[in-house]
Write an enzyme that holds these catalytic residues in place. Sequence first.
Site, PDB file in Angstrom:
ATOM      1  N   ASN A  10       0.853  -1.189   0.000  1.00  0.00           N
ATOM      2  CA  ASN A  10       0.000   0.000   0.000  1.00  0.00           C
ATOM      3  C   ASN A  10       0.885   1.234   0.000  1.00  0.00           C
ATOM      4  O   ASN A  10       1.643   1.466   0.943  1.00  0.00           O
ATOM      5  CB  ASN A  10      -0.900  -0.022   1.244  1.00  0.00           C
ATOM      6  CG  ASN A  10      -1.745   1.234   1.380  1.00  0.00           C
ATOM      7  OD1 ASN A  10      -1.972   1.947   0.398  1.00  0.00           O
ATOM      8  ND2 ASN A  10      -2.201   1.517   2.582  1.00  0.00           N
ATOM      9  N   LYS A  12      -0.137   4.318   0.017  1.00  0.00           N
ATOM     10  CA  LYS A  12      -0.795   5.439   0.718  1.00  0.00           C
ATOM     11  C   LYS A  12      -0.771   6.691  -0.165  1.00  0.00           C
ATOM     12  O   LYS A  12      -0.978   6.603  -1.371  1.00  0.00           O
ATOM     13  CB  LYS A  12      -0.144   5.656   2.085  1.00  0.00           C
ATOM     14  CG  LYS A  12      -0.099   4.375   2.910  1.00  0.00           C
ATOM     15  CD  LYS A  12       0.373   4.595   4.312  1.00  0.00           C
ATOM     16  CE  LYS A  12       0.401   3.264   5.046  1.00  0.00           C
ATOM     17  NZ  LYS A  12       0.754   3.422   6.470  1.00  0.00           N
ATOM     18  N   HIS A  94      -8.696   0.267   6.285  1.00  0.00           N
ATOM     19  CA  HIS A  94      -7.373   0.603   6.809  1.00  0.00           C
ATOM     20  C   HIS A  94      -7.510   1.509   8.031  1.00  0.00           C
ATOM     21  O   HIS A  94      -8.410   2.348   8.094  1.00  0.00           O
ATOM     22  CB  HIS A  94      -6.534   1.288   5.731  1.00  0.00           C
ATOM     23  CG  HIS A  94      -5.076   1.361   6.069  1.00  0.00           C
ATOM     24  ND1 HIS A  94      -4.567   2.296   6.937  1.00  0.00           N
ATOM     25  CD2 HIS A  94      -4.027   0.593   5.676  1.00  0.00           C
ATOM     26  CE1 HIS A  94      -3.257   2.114   7.055  1.00  0.00           C
ATOM     27  NE2 HIS A  94      -2.911   1.086   6.303  1.00  0.00           N
ATOM     28  N   GLU A  96      -5.991   4.041   8.968  1.00  0.00           N
ATOM     29  CA  GLU A  96      -5.943   5.477   8.682  1.00  0.00           C
ATOM     30  C   GLU A  96      -7.298   5.974   8.194  1.00  0.00           C
ATOM     31  O   GLU A  96      -7.687   7.117   8.466  1.00  0.00           O
ATOM     32  CB  GLU A  96      -4.833   5.754   7.661  1.00  0.00           C
ATOM     33  CG  GLU A  96      -3.443   5.564   8.268  1.00  0.00           C
ATOM     34  CD  GLU A  96      -2.360   5.294   7.242  1.00  0.00           C
ATOM     35  OE1 GLU A  96      -1.222   5.080   7.669  1.00  0.00           O
ATOM     36  OE2 GLU A  96      -2.660   5.277   6.028  1.00  0.00           O
ATOM     37  N   GLU A 168      -3.407  -5.585  10.835  1.00  0.00           N
ATOM     38  CA  GLU A 168      -2.473  -4.468  10.884  1.00  0.00           C
ATOM     39  C   GLU A 168      -2.646  -3.711  12.202  1.00  0.00           C
ATOM     40  O   GLU A 168      -3.481  -2.810  12.300  1.00  0.00           O
ATOM     41  CB  GLU A 168      -2.713  -3.517   9.706  1.00  0.00           C
ATOM     42  CG  GLU A 168      -2.504  -4.162   8.356  1.00  0.00           C
ATOM     43  CD  GLU A 168      -2.544  -3.152   7.215  1.00  0.00           C
ATOM     44  OE1 GLU A 168      -1.877  -3.387   6.207  1.00  0.00           O
ATOM     45  OE2 GLU A 168      -3.222  -2.113   7.347  1.00  0.00           O
ATOM     46  N   GLY A 174       3.522   3.166  10.662  1.00  0.00           N
ATOM     47  CA  GLY A 174       4.163   4.472  10.645  1.00  0.00           C
ATOM     48  C   GLY A 174       4.889   4.832  11.922  1.00  0.00           C
ATOM     49  O   GLY A 174       5.266   5.990  12.122  1.00  0.00           O
ATOM     50  N   SER A 214       4.124  -0.743   8.876  1.00  0.00           N
ATOM     51  CA  SER A 214       5.034   0.099   8.090  1.00  0.00           C
ATOM     52  C   SER A 214       5.876   0.949   9.031  1.00  0.00           C
ATOM     53  O   SER A 214       5.555   1.087  10.208  1.00  0.00           O
ATOM     54  CB  SER A 214       4.240   0.990   7.138  1.00  0.00           C
ATOM     55  OG  SER A 214       3.328   1.803   7.839  1.00  0.00           O
TER      56      SER A 214
END
Length: 214
Positions: A10, A12, A94, A96, A168, A174, A214
């Site tokens: 991904n 993003k 996701h 986010e 995830e 991040g 990530s």
Amino acid sequence: MTRKFFVGGNFKMNGSKESLSKLVKALNEASLDPNTEVVIAPPSLYLLSLQEQAQNGVQVAAQNAYFKESGAFTGEISPVQLKDAGINWVVLGHSERRSYFAESSETVAKKTEAAIKVGLNVILCVGETLEEREAGKTAAVVESQLVEVIKLLEKDASKWNKVVVAYEPVWAIGTGKVATCAQAQEAHHDIRSYLSKEVSQDVAEAIRIIYGGS
């Protein structure tokens, strides 16, 4: 049961025409395992361009889709439009999207149902925050995210066959932190056990569950 390996990337809101084309070129020229499904999810602006460039079995996914087929929903893309454009995968749920754009598990479930209805494959994201993990609520949180999807897909194996569950943990996205193998495996086991109980043993055994961070 032997499941086909799955690797997804991904991007993003990252990348440019040049950088993404270089990445796809590298994948096209790579010696990829034919027993592994490779799917990349670029920003929507680059979907069609990369779809045309991708070879070597590499597939392209959208990062989001709405649950309506059409209408006055500025900025959204419908599953029907993705399918019409030749895009066969979409990432939904996701963290986010859930946190920054207030997407509820109910909304994610509606999107999942709509995507599968038109023949898209779904990478369904689930996961807990650090606070929830430290409170021992990982399984409960993930189950609360899955249950809304179960309500709509029910026990229909033909629909679940089009789903890849991506565990995830929010605290591993991040942040530079990653879940240990034991933590990821425990979460995967819990997800498979829950699906076995709430959907069916066959679906639980067949579904692919991956780890993402990530």
